[in-house]
Design an enzyme around this catalytic site. Structure first.
Site, PDB file in Angstrom:
ATOM      1  N   GLY A  14     -46.450  12.833 -29.923  1.00 30.00           N
ATOM      2  CA  GLY A  14     -45.682  12.256 -31.015  1.00 30.00           C
ATOM      3  C   GLY A  14     -44.260  12.754 -30.930  1.00 30.00           C
ATOM      4  CD  GLN A  54     -39.991  16.399 -32.382  1.00 26.88           C
ATOM      5  OE1 GLN A  54     -40.675  15.416 -32.609  1.00 26.88           O
ATOM      6  NE2 GLN A  54     -40.436  17.423 -31.689  1.00 26.88           N
ATOM      7  CB  CYS A  81     -43.731  21.342 -32.447  1.00 28.90           C
ATOM      8  SG  CYS A  81     -42.307  20.313 -32.818  1.00 28.90           S
ATOM      9  CG  LEU A  82     -42.827  17.684 -27.403  1.00 27.72           C
ATOM     10  CD1 LEU A  82     -42.409  16.247 -27.191  1.00 27.72           C
ATOM     11  CD2 LEU A  82     -43.308  18.303 -26.097  1.00 27.72           C
ATOM     12  CG  HIS A 123     -46.433  17.722 -36.020  1.00 28.94           C
ATOM     13  ND1 HIS A 123     -46.766  19.011 -35.648  1.00 28.94           N
ATOM     14  CD2 HIS A 123     -45.223  17.483 -35.429  1.00 28.94           C
ATOM     15  CE1 HIS A 123     -45.798  19.521 -34.900  1.00 28.94           C
ATOM     16  NE2 HIS A 123     -44.864  18.609 -34.734  1.00 28.94           N
ATOM     17  CD  GLU A 124     -44.414  13.770 -34.334  1.00 24.94           C
ATOM     18  OE1 GLU A 124     -43.191  13.978 -34.461  1.00 24.94           O
ATOM     19  OE2 GLU A 124     -45.121  14.448 -33.561  1.00 24.94           O
ATOM     20  CG  HIS A 151     -40.655  16.730 -36.662  1.00 23.25           C
ATOM     21  ND1 HIS A 151     -39.965  17.891 -36.390  1.00 23.25           N
ATOM     22  CD2 HIS A 151     -41.725  16.727 -35.835  1.00 23.25           C
ATOM     23  CE1 HIS A 151     -40.615  18.564 -35.435  1.00 23.25           C
ATOM     24  NE2 HIS A 151     -41.682  17.881 -35.082  1.00 23.25           N
TER      25      HIS A 151
HETATM   26 ZN   LIG Z   1     -43.077  18.428 -33.723  1.00 23.86          ZN
END
Ligand SMILES: [Zn+2]
Length: 168
Positions: free
Chosen positions: A46, A51, A93-94, A135-136, A139
């Protein structure tokens, strides 16, 4: 299509409240494609626009069922309108390098959003799929999964990150 650079914590844009999207044009669809390409390049499941340094309300979520498939959905202005059940599971998370932790999420959620054409969508998600969406969406509100763990664990991660950044 292009691969964008993923920004990592503690970049300020990860703390920004993303702005609602009003225009559903080609530029938006291109952004969605770039986000998907960036997500797959980084082996993520995701990605939220924050991000890649863009505080606008758009996320992409992988929905592939096969190993080398690239199937995803784009959610614009997503809202979690209902949630039930609470399940802990490991999350990473990236944008949060070298860390993962157990986070509580709703087991089942209802999402309302728009697609890249501006069409209203409304669906139920469960389990892993529901977790990624939560999660997204976090963000887009400037929230990271490390905000949902104990302050003790968060403090340890901050220490670890300091070391990582110093060694770079
Ligand atoms: Zn994330």
């Amino acid at each position: 299509m292009a691969i964008r650079e993923i920004v990592t914590y503690p970049a300020p844009v990860l703390r920004e409240q993303a702005v609602k999207i009003e225009e559903f044009d080609d530029a938006l669809r291109e952004l969605a494609e770039d986000m998907a390409e960036t997500m797959y390049e980084s082996q993520g499941v995701g990605l939220a626009a924050n991000q890649i340094g863009i505080a606008r309300q758009i996320v992409v979520v992988d929905i592939s069922t096969e190993e080398d498939e690239r199937k995803y959905i784009v959610l614009i202005n997503p809202v979690i309108s209902e949630g039930e059940g609470k399940v802990p599971d490991q999350e990473g998370c990236l944008s949060v390098v070298e860390y993962s932790a157990k986070v509580d999420r709703f087991q089942k959620i209802r999402i309302t959003a728009q697609d890249p054409e501006g069409k209203q969508i409304d669906f139920i998600a469960e389990d892993h799929f529901a977790r990624i969406i939560q999660h997204e969406v976090d963000h887009l509100h400037g929230k990271l999964f490390i905000d949902r763990i104990s302050s003790l664990k968060r403090g340890l991660y901050k220490k670890k990150l300091k070391k990582i950044l110093k060694n770079q």
